[in-house]
Design a protein around this motif. Structure first.
Motif, mmCIF file in Angstrom:
data_model
loop_
_atom_site.group_PDB
_atom_site.id
_atom_site.type_symbol
_atom_site.label_atom_id
_atom_site.label_comp_id
_atom_site.label_asym_id
_atom_site.label_seq_id
_atom_site.Cartn_x
_atom_site.Cartn_y
_atom_site.Cartn_z
ATOM 1 N N ARG A 1 -6.833 30.246 -4.643
ATOM 2 C CA ARG A 1 -7.556 28.973 -4.688
ATOM 3 C C ARG A 1 -7.306 28.128 -3.442
ATOM 4 N N ILE B 1 -10.187 26.580 -1.284
ATOM 5 C CA ILE B 1 -10.234 25.136 -1.006
ATOM 6 C C ILE B 1 -10.341 24.908 0.499
ATOM 7 N N LEU C 1 -3.772 26.944 -17.976
ATOM 8 C CA LEU C 1 -2.967 27.301 -16.816
ATOM 9 C C LEU C 1 -2.854 26.175 -15.802
ATOM 10 N N SER C 2 -3.952 25.455 -15.602
ATOM 11 C CA SER C 2 -3.853 24.440 -14.553
ATOM 12 C C SER C 2 -3.705 23.043 -15.159
ATOM 13 N N SER D 1 -4.709 19.111 -10.758
ATOM 14 C CA SER D 1 -5.392 20.138 -9.987
ATOM 15 C C SER D 1 -6.840 20.260 -10.453
ATOM 16 N N LYS D 2 -7.070 19.991 -11.750
ATOM 17 C CA LYS D 2 -8.454 20.046 -12.235
ATOM 18 C C LYS D 2 -9.289 18.953 -11.572
ATOM 19 N N ASP E 1 -9.964 19.975 -7.992
ATOM 20 C CA ASP E 1 -10.977 21.030 -7.917
ATOM 21 C C ASP E 1 -12.355 20.473 -8.207
ATOM 22 N N LEU E 2 -12.410 19.558 -9.186
ATOM 23 C CA LEU E 2 -13.702 18.997 -9.558
ATOM 24 C C LEU E 2 -14.290 18.209 -8.388
ATOM 25 N N THR F 1 -21.465 23.502 -8.393
ATOM 26 C CA THR F 1 -20.249 22.816 -8.817
ATOM 27 C C THR F 1 -19.464 23.659 -9.813
ATOM 28 N N PHE G 1 -15.867 25.321 -9.200
ATOM 29 C CA PHE G 1 -14.793 24.868 -10.089
ATOM 30 C C PHE G 1 -14.141 26.057 -10.786
ATOM 31 N N LEU H 1 -14.181 29.136 -9.753
ATOM 32 C CA LEU H 1 -13.553 29.969 -8.718
ATOM 33 C C LEU H 1 -12.137 29.486 -8.416
ATOM 34 N N LEU H 2 -11.893 28.202 -8.643
ATOM 35 C CA LEU H 2 -10.590 27.639 -8.314
ATOM 36 C C LEU H 2 -9.604 27.702 -9.474
ATOM 37 N N ARG H 3 -9.998 28.309 -10.586
ATOM 38 C CA ARG H 3 -9.082 28.382 -11.736
ATOM 39 C C ARG H 3 -8.070 29.514 -11.539
ATOM 40 N N ARG H 4 -7.011 29.455 -12.335
ATOM 41 C CA ARG H 4 -5.991 30.487 -12.204
ATOM 42 C C ARG H 4 -6.321 31.742 -12.993
ATOM 43 N N ASP I 1 -3.383 35.689 -15.041
ATOM 44 C CA ASP I 1 -3.042 34.547 -14.212
ATOM 45 C C ASP I 1 -2.934 35.005 -12.750
ATOM 46 N N LEU I 2 -3.772 34.396 -11.873
ATOM 47 C CA LEU I 2 -3.766 34.818 -10.466
ATOM 48 C C LEU I 2 -2.414 34.580 -9.799
#
Lengths: 763, 116
Positions: A561, A565, A672-673, A677-678, A681-682, B14, B18, B20-23, B106-107
């Motif tokens: 990620r 980012i 997990l997050s 961080s959410k 990311d948003l 969006t 979003f 794509l950025l999850r674990r 979990d990545l």
């Protein structure tokens, strides 16, 4: 012809392993020494028959679009360097076989040194600045391989990298200078540039051009403050030091300055820089030589001093100074190459290069002693050696200059005598001492080259008024940019210069008698240590490594990620920033009208997307993806794309089934997050979403006319024999794309099959 | 409708990024799928949309008459859909095998090549 001569070493290099299979070590050296020797003979014939008035460059087209030709020019300067390169080359090639012995390493050595010799010849014969640059860089690379030849040792690798970085940086500077010259004159041809120097001399880029060209020359020829790599490069095997670091490569900078001297001479920046940097190097090199006890280090520091003298003389600019430069350069190549090789022979036979424990070798190594002593005489400027002629000229020139210059020359001259005694007299006449190996004379490969080169120095000295004067006359005119009359002589009667010569010899001997005290001199003095260029080099290198490490651990941190980012943030900042800066909101076509069925499709898509984003069960998320897919298919139907809709329907169904098969047994999503961080990311995701939305709206500001649309519409039936234009495009006009697509699917299928069949060993 | 399509594409982008950025690896795969939809719609929309009429040459004519949809973006998207599916199918199976050996999606458990 010149093209052929230059490429011979490159052509032979790949065959060295084959020759090396039949002949090893000493024998290999004897065979390969024929290459430089035959080239030497051919250059000698050219030199004898040279008619300066009728020199025409030899040009073969190479890359005409950017003006790079294989252009060569063999004038007196090129040929003199060519003779030095191949002459000393013959001695070194012969020597190295006996010195290195048998084995694969020797074969590698000859490959490297052949490439180096070819590159060096390329530099001196090039008549095209870019071609010269290419050969210039090639010498840097081959010298990297040669300095790092004993690659098992840290010191060798360090020295090799240092030489490569310093000369490589100088190479970049030279390249920039060459490009600037081209931008001013419109040509890379050296002949053309020298023929009409006024274009450069009157251009506004003159100052940067001079600085950049000198940057290249000074790094290569190890002028202060770039001098530190040369003594370190003594880590190389002795034949390499003799060849690269005294006779040839370090003189490439001197050559470049001499070659371009007709263009720049008379411009204060050029002459002053040469004199200041050259003069400083001459004195610093001589001073640092005082305390050396290692034969090779003694020779390396005196080489520095001589390189400085040569650069200084070129900067001095008078005919006399240029003549002196050529004589001094020839003399130095002969005596320094010899002394390096005798140092190698001594090292080979006694196991040490420390002058403090060497002595009494006169009877044990008579041939080496002969060569060493004669060369030392030349280095010290004793009559009747060529070195004497050079030194007389040097004193005469410096007498007509600034007092500072005169005293610098005098100091360097004294140290030269002192170092000559240490390197070429002391090991043979000092009392015998215990050495690691018991001394013995090497076979003829270790002596033939040195004896010949040293004798040549004697012959040239004796024939100063004829042979030497003729040679120098041919070589000096290209440097001066006009025909220069040269009259040299060995004996000038009892005059001031002779008196000075005698004085330096006595003073040099005086230094020799107090050598034990000189060895204790500190290398640097107090606070100067922090300003030492070699220290600065280390610091810069450490900083570079540190930055690279920090940057790597920041960007390549192993978290997907973070990479994503970084990518999106960069895109947003650069592309998005530019886009929004130039976006005119009032121009946008906002048409909020829509039909009911359009709204339904939209709502379905958005609903699916939001459910997928917030679902805490995999199954829900997959279902939501399916819903969105169907919604997209609906949009395709509404806007005249039935083929797309059809494909989307079937593919979406297939992927949902596949997904469900793969994950239906898995537990729920874990949280997990965290919240922060959410939110982060948003923000990134929605900024990107807003960006895309505005991109679409901005595109609609402009009229759209698609020639391709018309082409495909009118050609579909006659050209592709089909009425469904999308299909015709896929299977006819762009059939190769479709074949690629099928191959991608095939590869994916093979991959999937492999993964499914995969059985992990040991569970 | 352009505004609406632009909004839909933006929202799909969006959601795609979003996810794509999850674990969770499953969410990442889903994110790629959503991003794929967004990209297809982007190409479709900026190639100009035409209501209703597909790019067909009617019987008896040599070429279609305006207005009809631009066939080129459609051809590009068709290729993209199919390749997207290939990639997705491969990823799903790869995920499945990966889960079998790691017992995790979990990545953060997957940023080293060494066995844990």
């Amino acid at each position: 012809m010149t093209l052929f001569q230059i490429f011979i070493p490159f052509l032979i290099a790949p065959f060295v392993p084959l020759i090396g299979k039949k002949r090893e070590g000493r024998d290999l050296g004897m065979v390969l020494a024929l290459v430089p020797f035959l080239l030497f003979i051919s250059f000698l014939f050219e030199f004898i028959n040279l008619k300066p008035a009728s020199i025409t460059p030899e040009v073969y087209q190479w890359i005409p679009s950017i003006g790079v030709d294989l252009a060569f020019r063999s004038d007196g300067l090129s040929l003199l360097f060519g003779l030095i390169i191949t002459g000393i080359g013959s001695a070194v090639f012969l020597f190295a076989g006996g010195y290195l012995g048998r084995g694969i390493e020797t074969i590698k050595f000859y490959i490297y040194i052949l490439i180096f010799m070819g590159a060096m010849l390329g530099i001196v014969f090039s008549d095209n600045l870019l071609l010269l640059f290419i050969f210039w860089e090639l010498t840097s690379f081959s010298s990297f391989l040669l300095i790092g030849f004993k690659h098992k040792y840290v010191a060798s690798r360090y020295a090799a990298l240092q030489a490569l970085l310093v000369t490589g940086l100088g190479g970049l500077s030279l390249l920039a200078g060459v490009i600037l010259i081209n931008s001013v004159t419109g040509t890379f041809s050296i002949s053309a540039i020298i023929a009409d120097p006024s274009v450069i001399r009157e251009s506004s880029l003159l100052v940067p051009i001079i600085i950049l060209i000198l940057g290249g020359a000074f790094t290569k020829s190890a002028q202060v403050p770039f001098h530190f790599w040369l003594p370190n490069a003594m880590e190389a095997p002795t034949p390499v030091s003799a060849y690269l670091h005294s006779a040839t490569m370090v003189k490439a900078g001197v050559f470049l300055v001499a070659r371009l001297n007709p263009v720049f001479t008379g411009i204060n920046l050029w002459n002053d820089s040469l004199m200041i940097f050259g003069g400083t190097t001459m004195v610093v090199g001589a001073f640092l030589a005082l305390k050396q006890t290692d034969l090779k280090k003694i020779l390396a520091y005196t080489t520095l001093s001589v390189l400085g003298t040569l650069i200084m003389l070129t900067g001095y600019g008078s005919d006399m100074a240029l003549i002196t430069m050529i004589v001094y350069l020839t003399a130095h190549a002969l005596y320094k190459g010899t002394l390096f090789l005798t140092a190698g022979a001594i090292d080979h036979s006694t196991g040490t290069r420390d002058v403090r424990i060497l002595g009494g070798l006169l009877k044990k190594m008579p041939f080496t002693a002969y060569a060493g002593i004669i060369a030392a005489f030349s280095m010290a400027g004793m009559i009747p050696m060529v070195g004497f002629v050079g030194k007389e000229l040097l004193y005469e020139t410096s007498l007509s200059g600034e007092p500072a210059l005169f005293f610098g020359v005098l100091f360097a001259g004294v140290v030269m005598v002192y170092s000559a005694i240490q390197a070429g007299i002391h090991p043979y006449f000092a009392p015998e001492k215990e050495t690691p190996l018991s001394p013995h004379e090497g076979d003829f490969t270790l002596t033939a080259g040195t004896v010949t080169a040293a004798t040549l120095g004697l012959i040239l000295g004796v024939s100063a008024s004829t042979l030497l004067a003729g040679m120098v006359g041919l070589a000096v005119s290209p440097v001066a940019g006009k025909t220069v009359d040269v009259s040299l002589g060995l004996w000038h009667g009892f005059n001031m210069v002779l008196f000075l010569s005698l004085g330096t010899i006595f003073a040099g001997y005086g230094l020799y008698t107090v050598r034990e005290k000189l060895y204790l001199l500190p290398q640097v003095y107090g606070p100067l240590e922090y300003l030492m260029p070699s220290k600065l080099y280390d610091k810069a290198l450490n900083l570079l490594m540190f930055t690279a490490k920090a940057q790597t651990s920041f960007f390549q941190n192993g978290y997907l990620r973070n990479y994503i980012i970084t990518i999106f943030a960069t895109a947003l900042l650069l592309v998005g920033g530019y886009f929004f800066y130039h976006l005119d909101l009032t121009e946008l076509v906002i048409d909020p009208s829509m039909e009911m069925y359009e709204a339904i499709a939209g709502v379905v898509i958005i609903a699916g997307a939001i459910i997928a984003a917030v679902a805490n069960s995999r199954l829900y998320a997959v279902m939501a993806l399916g819903i969105t897919g169907l919604g997209v298919a609906l949009v395709f139907i509404l806007y005249g794309a039935p083929d797309l809709a059809l494909t989307q329907f079937s593919i979406e169904t297939l992927s949902v089934i596949l997904f469900v098969l793969a994950i239906y047994k898995l537990p729920k999503f874990l949280k997990l997050s965290g919240k922060n961080s959410k939110i982060r990311d948003l923000i990134i995701a929605s900024s990107m979403g807003v960006f895309i939305t505005f991109v679409i709206l901005a595109v609609y500001v402009h009229e759209h006319s698609s020639e391709l649309k018309d082409f495909f519409a009118s050609e579909s039936l006659p050209g592709g024999k089909g009425r469904n234009i999308v299909n015709v495009i896929l299977v006819d006009f762009r059939a190769l794309d479709t074949m690629g697509e099928i191959m991608v699917l095939g590869i994916a299928a093979i991959g999937i099959y492999g993964l499914v069949k995969l059985v992990r060993k040991g569970g | 409708m352009i505004l609406f399509l632009a909004l839909i594409t933006g929202i799909l982008t969006t959601v795609g990024i979003f996810l794509l950025l999850r674990r969770s690896l499953v969410k990442v795969i889903l994110g790629l799928a959503f991003l794929g939809h967004a990209a297809n719609l982007l190409i479709f929309t900026i190639g100009r949309i035409t209501k209703g009429k597909a790019a067909f040459v009617p019987e008896g004519l040599q070429s279609p008459f305006e207005p009809f949809a631009d066939p080129l973006p459609q051809a590009l998207i068709l290729t993209a859909i199919v390749i997207g599916f290939g990639v997705q199918a491969f990823l799903i199976v790869l995920f499945k095998q990966n889960y079998k050996s790691l017992k995790s999606d979990d990545l953060d458990d997957m940023n080293t090549t060494d066995m844990l």
